[in-house]
Design a protein around this motif. Structure first.
Motif, PDB file in Angstrom:
ATOM      1  N   VAL A 116     -32.024  31.402  71.262  1.00  0.00           N
ATOM      2  CA  VAL A 116     -31.856  29.971  71.470  1.00  0.00           C
ATOM      3  C   VAL A 116     -30.390  29.698  71.761  1.00  0.00           C
ATOM      4  O   VAL A 116     -29.507  30.077  70.985  1.00  0.00           O
TER       5      VAL A 116
ATOM      6  N   ILE B 231     -29.789  23.267  71.616  1.00  0.00           N
ATOM      7  CA  ILE B 231     -30.756  22.285  71.098  1.00  0.00           C
ATOM      8  C   ILE B 231     -30.076  20.927  71.258  1.00  0.00           C
ATOM      9  O   ILE B 231     -29.133  20.622  70.520  1.00  0.00           O
TER      10      ILE B 231
ATOM     11  N   ARG C 270     -31.567  17.389  67.110  1.00  0.00           N
ATOM     12  CA  ARG C 270     -32.650  17.716  66.198  1.00  0.00           C
ATOM     13  C   ARG C 270     -33.776  16.688  66.302  1.00  0.00           C
ATOM     14  O   ARG C 270     -34.954  17.020  66.299  1.00  0.00           O
TER      15      ARG C 270
ATOM     16  N   VAL D  48     -35.912  17.323  69.339  1.00  0.00           N
ATOM     17  CA  VAL D  48     -36.820  18.459  69.177  1.00  0.00           C
ATOM     18  C   VAL D  48     -38.018  18.068  68.325  1.00  0.00           C
ATOM     19  O   VAL D  48     -39.169  18.385  68.646  1.00  0.00           O
TER      20      VAL D  48
ATOM     21  N   ARG E 263     -36.720  19.458  74.287  1.00  0.00           N
ATOM     22  CA  ARG E 263     -36.577  20.785  74.846  1.00  0.00           C
ATOM     23  C   ARG E 263     -35.658  21.651  74.003  1.00  0.00           C
ATOM     24  O   ARG E 263     -34.803  21.151  73.262  1.00  0.00           O
ATOM     25  N   VAL E 264     -35.840  22.934  74.140  1.00  0.00           N
ATOM     26  CA  VAL E 264     -34.974  23.939  73.533  1.00  0.00           C
ATOM     27  C   VAL E 264     -34.640  24.950  74.623  1.00  0.00           C
ATOM     28  O   VAL E 264     -35.545  25.471  75.291  1.00  0.00           O
TER      29      VAL E 264
ATOM     30  N   CYS F 172     -36.316  26.352  79.827  1.00  0.00           N
ATOM     31  CA  CYS F 172     -36.366  25.151  78.987  1.00  0.00           C
ATOM     32  C   CYS F 172     -37.741  25.135  78.315  1.00  0.00           C
ATOM     33  O   CYS F 172     -38.757  25.036  79.001  1.00  0.00           O
TER      34      CYS F 172
END
Length: 223
Positions: free
Chosen positions: A183, A186, A189, A192, A197-198, A209
């Protein structure tokens, strides 16, 4: 959620209105072309009728000698009329049909649009993080993958962090599931947890993505 739903249906309504206008414009253009051709044909029909009547009157009233004298004039007149008629645009009426083959699929897509989904797993209760030992730096702790009691799906979306080692999860649909990566970003938080998306850098070099919650899909699992 209400605003997003209303915006989605407003966009769909505008698309349908624009498409209806476009289809009606195409039909109107064909109708105008047909009416123009009909007007031209009517003009030449009237001209032919007038000339036929004129020639008929001459045949009835003129003598044989005068007819022979008028032959050249009549022939020239008919040739001129024929040449003018030949330049008239020919009327081509198309068999217009509406392609409705995709209508059934469109109705099905609309019927499924905006379905409400819930996570299939219950998020686990987050515990207070433990303080790192004196021998372990904060940076090392932040990038060390968790191996025990791995959270999954909605629970993972709440605790996933930059540096975690991940692999494609159960909802990954885009490539062979033998990838491993890290990862790299980010955005937030809260984003997410709401399905945002991450960013992941795969070991093979590609970046993706990935979604953690959007449309009920969770693309990642911890290694």
């Amino acid at each position: 959620m209400r605003k997003k739903a209303n915006d989605t249906f407003d966009d769909l309504e505008q698309c349908l209105k624009k498409r209806r206008q476009k289809v009606n414009e195409l039909i109107q253009a064909e109708e105008d072309a047909v009416m123009t051709s009909l007007a031209e044909l009517e003009k030449w029909r009237a001209a032919l009728a007038l000339n036929a009547a004129s020639v008929g009157n001459v045949l009835l009233s003129a003598s044989e000698g005068s007819l022979l004298g008028m032959m050249k004039s009549l022939t020239s007149r008919l040739d001129d009329l024929e040449s003018q008629t030949g330049t008239t645009r020919k009327m081509k009426v198309k068999d217009l049909t509406l392609d409705l083959q995709k209508l059934g699929q469109l109705r099905a897509d609309i019927a499924s649009l905006g379905q409400m989904t819930k996570p299939t797993t219950t998020p686990t209760t987050l515990q207070q993080p433990t303080q790192p030992s004196p021998a372990t730096s904060t940076a090392t702790s932040a990038t060390t993958p968790r191996t025990a009691d791995k959270p999954r799906k909605a629970a993972l979306a709440k605790v996933l962090r930059v540096g975690d080692r991940v692999k494609p999860g159960p909802d990954w649909l885009y490539a062979p599931q033998d990838k491993k990566g890290t990862v790299t970003a980010i955005p937030s938080r809260l984003a997410v947890q709401r399905g945002g998306r991450v960013d992941v850098q795969w070991d093979g070099g590609r970046e993706d993505c990935c979604w953690m919650g959007r449309d009920g899909r969770y693309h990642l699992d911890l290694l």
